[in-house]
Design a protein around this motif. Structure first.
Motif: not given
Lengths: 263, 964
Positions: B6, B78, B80, B83-85, B87, B122-124
């Motif tokens: 990443e 993951d 994080s 948070n919403h992840i 990918e 990937k968006y967090i």
């Protein structure tokens, strides 16, 4: 004697022809060469006086702009290029070429060859094409005689100049390596869109410590005739555009310093 | 071993990508997102040591100054939290353009053992979001399920390296035993889009040769006979009837509409500078003693409806290949792009299932075009964007490219014995059935049924092909070239070998991955491929050129002389067709066309004293407002030849008319490019719409200082389903409008394109797009130093209005503000217009014209405002001095009528007499002047002020709507 320029291209280079034309206009002899010819040893860099890395999207800017081309310079042509520089010859990187020089570490200090600056995604997160005012602020072979603000187009998606730490910036300033800064039409420090990408301190171009390697995001090769100026309607001004002087400086430097030398 | 890497921006570096997504989410109407963080993901597989992976991360995948990276082992969860992840990765079989570059980059580091590279985004997302909102965000913004998917960490297996291989199995289709119903069933099951007549004809052919066709043969015929490739509507018979039309065309039976209108003008005008028309991949005209210019505009509507980025991306990629495949290959020098969308403020709840919201479509299309054009290094110099609700299911994406080609390289000829060589990208499963798919209507199911039709472009591959092809061309190493467009190899080889025959070994075609059947190889529309015919003696030299720049080239067969199309797959004959039947066997059909003159309600807008508010509203109309947000994303300066740029003015932000480009570094000869498009006039009468489009394209050429001496035009019809009589009736009228206008103006068509079935059916109701004609014009300009721009230059200068205004508000944007259409649409008065054009050209040539702008969308009012605010000068103008033929004598009619052939011209006082002398046989009025003060004042017909504002207000109204 006509200085010999190598416009080095790879897959995705796309400003090679107009860059060649600008050098031709400035009085050089130009060859456009695919990088494979250097990598496989069929051709040698020492046959040239000036290396020009032109704009475009080398290898699609995949991973990051200029990155793959930079790695080819760094890992495949390192010795050859170092010798070229140590011989007192010139390198210019425009747009993608600037990105390549920065990411391979030839800028800002070709002796250290360490990446300490970068060009990253514009703050607007998109490619933008617009004309920009540039204030000459540094010292370089390439910018001699340029005292006034010049006007050149920029066209890039990853042109935001950033630095690893403050020390890098201090050195750039101390050595007068910041050669162009984006400014407003009157030369004052400004924000977007005068600074089109969010570069720190409005930096648009830098040179290395010797002043013989120049990297800049704006495109001097796109303003060598005044007809290319967006507001040249009265056609009363000069015939040539602001960008030509940069190419002439390169050519003149070689003519003076490599007089009579045969390549 | 698999490594997931990443890469993320370092703290303190502005995450521009994440910030952009945050903005887009708020555009969706979803609040509560605090921040979006973007992470680039790479998955490497191969026998790698950890040290090597670190090396790859340090030296290749991350930027030391701006980015951090981390290496995740196989299935690390993951971390994080809170948070919403999301990918997003490409689907198996969809080309990941970055993969090849990363592999090369790794090899450059001296590391050989990498098997594959996959990338993902990937968006967090931090913020409070419901699962439904998250789904909206991912569906509407982050991915397109046709080509991508959301990565589920537990079952990721997108590796195409391990796709099952293909086991040969020849499939015969039982045509001979099929009833009529059976034939139709075969056509629909195979997505052949062939009608019963055509199926019967094919059945007859195979009955005569006493066997059933293979699937490949049937498919080849379907491709060749598709509307997309054969243009059945334009080339078939039409039974045309009309009612109450003016002018009357009369009921008639038309044999080949194309030859009766578009091609007929060209033949009759017989211009000596037309080099190659309607034959090659683009039309060719003369440029100078050594070079010709080619020009082509294509559409890529259906794919762009489903996947805007990919559709537009491959649309521009395709039309660039048309240039590369013209003659022996032209060098592309400029692009032009015109789009029609539903308005960006279209309500979300009105978006039909299976369609995307117009704003998403627009952003995707613009990004797609910019990506390809910029990376190819071709300046996008000109374009237009228009909006109407009926484009909601069917956006229009027109992409055009002009190229320059040496005179002696402008023709091609395939010879028997030449080798068939495919150059460029490998072949995959992308773009199967594109040609036939675009020959049918879109439905809410299209996105699943036709998903194979979506393609992804790789501009750098095409750039490499271009770089090398031009080298091979200049060494005369091949005898003919064409591009693989719709229909893939099937249509490229089919066309090149149409006269002589060809033999192709399909198993020799390089593939992206295993598992493709012989038929998929044959019809795949994978991008970035060209087909060459090469004399065997040149093959080694040719191959060396490609190899030196890492371009794939493969001999896949030969042109034979047997006049048959023979295809083999590992020694099995899978197709053996008579070329003549393929290309000429299509049954002549007769379609019915009816045109009934529409009658709209006549608007009754009360006359007003002050028209300021109306002008401000018009400037903000989506059709009229500034498209700077779009245009800045295109490189219009690359190649260094841009003279009149898309935006001009003291701040480089005023709207140019045509573009002027200087294609050669050592010559001042130029090329003017312009467009005419206005579907609103078509609501009233497509005949006059066509005439107006031609007038618009021509008056833009005049505006920049050009002349009509050497102007060639292209037609581009985007229509609904031509099997429906009313749609076809309006098409016929437009085609005749084209003929009459082109004839009157003496401008030949040199190429064209049509795209039909632009309808979206939902629950049995079918909505067609407005019949839309794009006229693209190209002209040669002797001296670019004579070019004129549109913005006001100096205060004190005179403002002339040239050309007569009539009460022709039908289809105008003014009426559209009031949701009206009206009936009295602009006509074209050819002899008047020709005089105006000639006089203005003469004045410009003499240097008497400081600025010139044509009046089009929004009429005189909008044109005057644009001239003034682009130049940063004020303007005062007296409507009483404007040439006006009218019974109504209304200020609003005069200001906002969209009458054709009119101009606003700025002239220095010192040239007043000289200018007026040149214009003496035209209608013109010295109506106003430019002022240093920035007031914008219009005095009405009664001499009283009827519009009073400041240019800053006008400019703001014009810039605000699409300032995204």
């Amino acid at each position: 004697m006509k200085p010999k320029v190598c416009v080095l291209r790879s897959a995705g280079t796309n400003c090679d022809k107009e860059t060649a034309a600008a050098f031709l206009l400035a009085g050089a002899e130009v060859e456009s060469l695919h990088i494979n010819n250097l990598v496989n040893g069929r051709r040698k860099l020492d046959q040239f006086h000036i290396l020009a890395l032109s704009g475009g999207f080398s290898y699609g800017d995949d991973v990051a702009s200029g990155k793959l081309f930079a790695n080819e310079l760094k890992f495949k042509l390192n010795e050859e290029l170092k010798k070229f520089i140590n011989d007192g010859k010139l390198v210019i990187g425009i747009c993608n070429g600037f990105q390549i020089l920065v990411k391979s570490g030839f800028l800002p200090n070709s002796a250290e060859l360490k990446q300490s600056t970068s060009l990253i995604l514009n703050d607007s997160a998109k490619f933008e094409d617009r004309w920009a005012y540039l204030k000459p602020t540094g010292k370089s072979v390439w910018t001699r005689g340029i005292k006034e603000i010049i006007y050149l187009p920029v066209a890039h998606g990853e042109g935001k100049f950033v630095i690893a730490d403050k020390e890098v910036l201090d050195k750039l300033k101390k050595n007068k390596q910041i050669v162009f800064k984006y400014c407003d039409p009157k030369g004052r420090s400004s924000n977007y869109p005068d600074n089109p990408n969010g570069s720190i301190e409005n930096i648009a171009g830098i040179s290395d410590t010797t002043g013989r390697i120049l990297g800049m995001m704006p495109h001097p090769e796109r303003h060598v005739f005044s007809a290319q100026h967006p507001r040249n309607w009265d056609r009363k001004g000069k015939k040539y555009g602001d960008g030509l002087q940069i190419f002439k400086n390169g050519v003149d430097f070689i003519k003076k310093n490599f007089k009579g030398e045969k390549i | 071993m698999q490594y997931k890497i990443e890469v993320v921006d370092k703290p303190g570096i502005f995450d521009a990508c994440g910030a952009g997504v945050t903005r887009d989410i708020s555009d969706l109407g979803i609040k509560g997102v605090k921040k979006v963080r973007f992470i680039q993901v790479y998955t490497l597989s191969g026998n790698l040591a950890e040290g090597q992976v670190i090396n790859i991360c340090e030296e290749l995948l991350s930027d030391k100054v701006a980015q951090d990276y981390r290496i995740l082992s196989n299935q690390e969860p993951d971390s994080s939290k809170g948070n919403h992840i999301i990918e997003i990765a490409y689907n198996p079989g969809v080309m990941d353009p970055v993969e090849a570059s990363v592999l090369k980059g790794i090899q450059d580091l001296g590391i050989k053992d990498v098997e594959s590279v996959k990338t993902a985004k990937k968006y967090i997302i931090s913020g409070k979001l419901s699962p439904a909102q998250l789904k909206t965000i991912s569906d509407k913004l982050l991915y397109n399920k046709l080509i991508q998917h959301i990565v589920n960490p537990r079952d990721e297996n997108g590796d195409t390296k391990h796709l099952p291989g293909y086991v040969f199995n020849l499939i015969n289709v039982d045509l001979l035993g099929a009833s009529d119903d059976g034939l139709l069933e075969i056509s629909s099951r195979g997505q052949l889009f062939l009608n019963l007549n055509e199926m019967r004809q094919i059945k007859d052919y195979f009955r005569k040769i006493k066997r059933n066709p293979t699937d490949c043969e049937l498919e080849t015929i379907a491709q060749t006979w598709s509307e997309h490739c054969y243009h059945k509507t334009f080339r078939g018979n039409i039974d045309y009837k009309e009612q109450k039309a003016d002018p009357e065309l009369g009921d008639k039976r038309i044999k080949n509409l194309l030859k009766s209108t578009i091609m007929k003008v060209t033949r009759e005008l017989d211009k000596s500078w037309c080099v190659s028309v309607f034959k090659d991949n683009s039309g060719v005209i003369k440029f100078d003693a050594k070079n010709n210019i080619c020009f082509k505009v294509e559409t890529h509507n259906h794919p762009s409806a489903l996947e805007p980025f990919g559709g537009a991306n491959t649309g521009i990629g395709g039309v660039i290949r048309d240039s590369m495949g013209t003659g022996l290959g032209a060098k592309p020098i400029l692009n032009s792009d015109i789009f029609c969308f539903a308005p960006p403020d279209f309500p979300f709840n009105k978006v039909a299932t299976g369609s995307l919201h117009p704003k998403r479509v627009m952003k995707g299309v613009v990004r797609g075009v910019a990506d390809y054009g910029n990376k190819m290094g071709i300046p996008t110099v000109n374009g237009a964007i228009l909006f109407h609700e009926h484009f909601a299911g069917n956006p229009l994406v027109y992409c055009g490219t002009a190229g320059i080609i040496p005179k002696d390289k402008s023709f091609k000829k395939t010879n028997p014995g030449d080798l068939v060589v495919v150059v460029g990208g490998a072949t995959g499963r992308d773009g199967i059935h594109g040609a036939t798919f675009s020959s049918g209507e879109l439905t809410h199911e299209s996105e699943t049924v036709s998903s194979g039709a979506v393609q992804i472009g790789n501009p750098i591959e095409e750039k490499k092909v271009l770089d090398t092809i031009l080298q091979a061309r200049d060494l005369n190493l091949y005898s003919a070239i064409t591009d693989c467009g719709a229909g893939g190899l099937s249509s490229a080889v089919g066309e090149m070998g149409a006269e002589i025959g060809a033999k192709v070994y399909l198993d020799r075609v390089p593939l992206k991955y295993a598992g493709l059947s012989y038929m998929e190889i044959w019809i795949s529309e994978s991008q970035e491929r060209m087909v060459l015919s090469v004399p065997p003696k040149n093959i080694d030299k040719l191959t060396a050129i490609f190899e030196n720049e890492n371009v794939r080239s493969t001999v896949i067969g030969e042109f034979t002389g047997t006049k048959r199309l023979e295809l083999y797959y590992r020694d099995n004959l899978v197709c053996d067709l008579d070329m003549h039947f393929m290309h000429e066997g299509i049954p002549q059909i007769t379609k019915k066309a009816v045109y009934i003159q529409a009658k709209h309600r006549e608007p009754k807008i009360p006359a007003k004293k002050d028209l300021t508010a109306d002008l401000l509203k018009l400037l903000g109309h989506f059709d009229i407002c500034s498209k700077e947000w779009v245009v800045r994303q295109y490189d219009h300066e690359v190649q260094g030849g841009s003279i009149i740029k898309p935006f001009v003015g003291i701040k480089n932000d005023g709207p140019s008319d045509a573009s002027v480009t200087k294609p050669l570094h050592d010559s001042d000869k130029g090329i003017i490019l312009s467009n005419g498009i206005n579907f609103r006039f078509g609501f009233i009468d497509p005949y006059w719409m066509a005439a107006s489009c031609i007038d618009e394209a021509l008056r833009q050429i005049i505006s920049v200082g050009g002349s009509l001496k050497e102007v060639a035009i292209l037609d581009n019809f985007c229509w609904g389903n031509p099997d429906k009589a009313d749609r076809l009736g309006s098409l016929v009228r437009a085609a005749y409008g084209c003929y009459d206008a082109a004839k009157a103006y003496s401008v030949p068509f040199i190429s064209g394109k049509d795209s039909f079935y632009n309808e979206f059916s939902l629950h049995g109701r079918s909505t067609p797009i407005p019949g839309t004609l794009l006229i693209s014009a190209i002209s040669v300009m002797e001296d670019i130093n004579k070019s004129v721009s549109m913005y006001a230059k100096e205060s004190g200068d005179l403002i002339y209005v040239v050309g007569k205004t009539r009460d022709e508000l039908g289809g105008s944007h003014y009426y559209d503000l009031y949701k009206m259409i009206g009936n009295r649409l602009p006509r074209v008065y050819y002899s008047e217009a020709l005089k105006t054009f000639a006089a203005l050209n003469a004045a410009a040539e003499k240097g008497l014209v400081k600025a010139m702008h044509d009046c089009s969308d929004g009429g005189l009012g909008v044109a005057l405002a644009e001239v003034a605010f682009s130049g940063g000068l004020g303007l005062s103008l007296f409507l009483g001095e404007v040439p006006y033929i009218s019974t109504s004598r209304r200020n609003d009619n005069l200001l906002f009528s969209e009458s054709n052939s009119r101009f606003v011209v700025e002239v220095d006082k010192k040239y007043q007499k000289e200018f007026e002398k040149i214009l003496k046989n035209t209608s013109f009025g010295l109506a106003g002047c430019l002022t240093a003060k920035t007031d914008f004042k219009i005095y009405g017909l009664d001499g009283k002020i009827c519009l009073n504002t400041d240019i800053a207000k006008l400019k703001e109204a014009w810039q605000r709507p699409l300032r995204w």
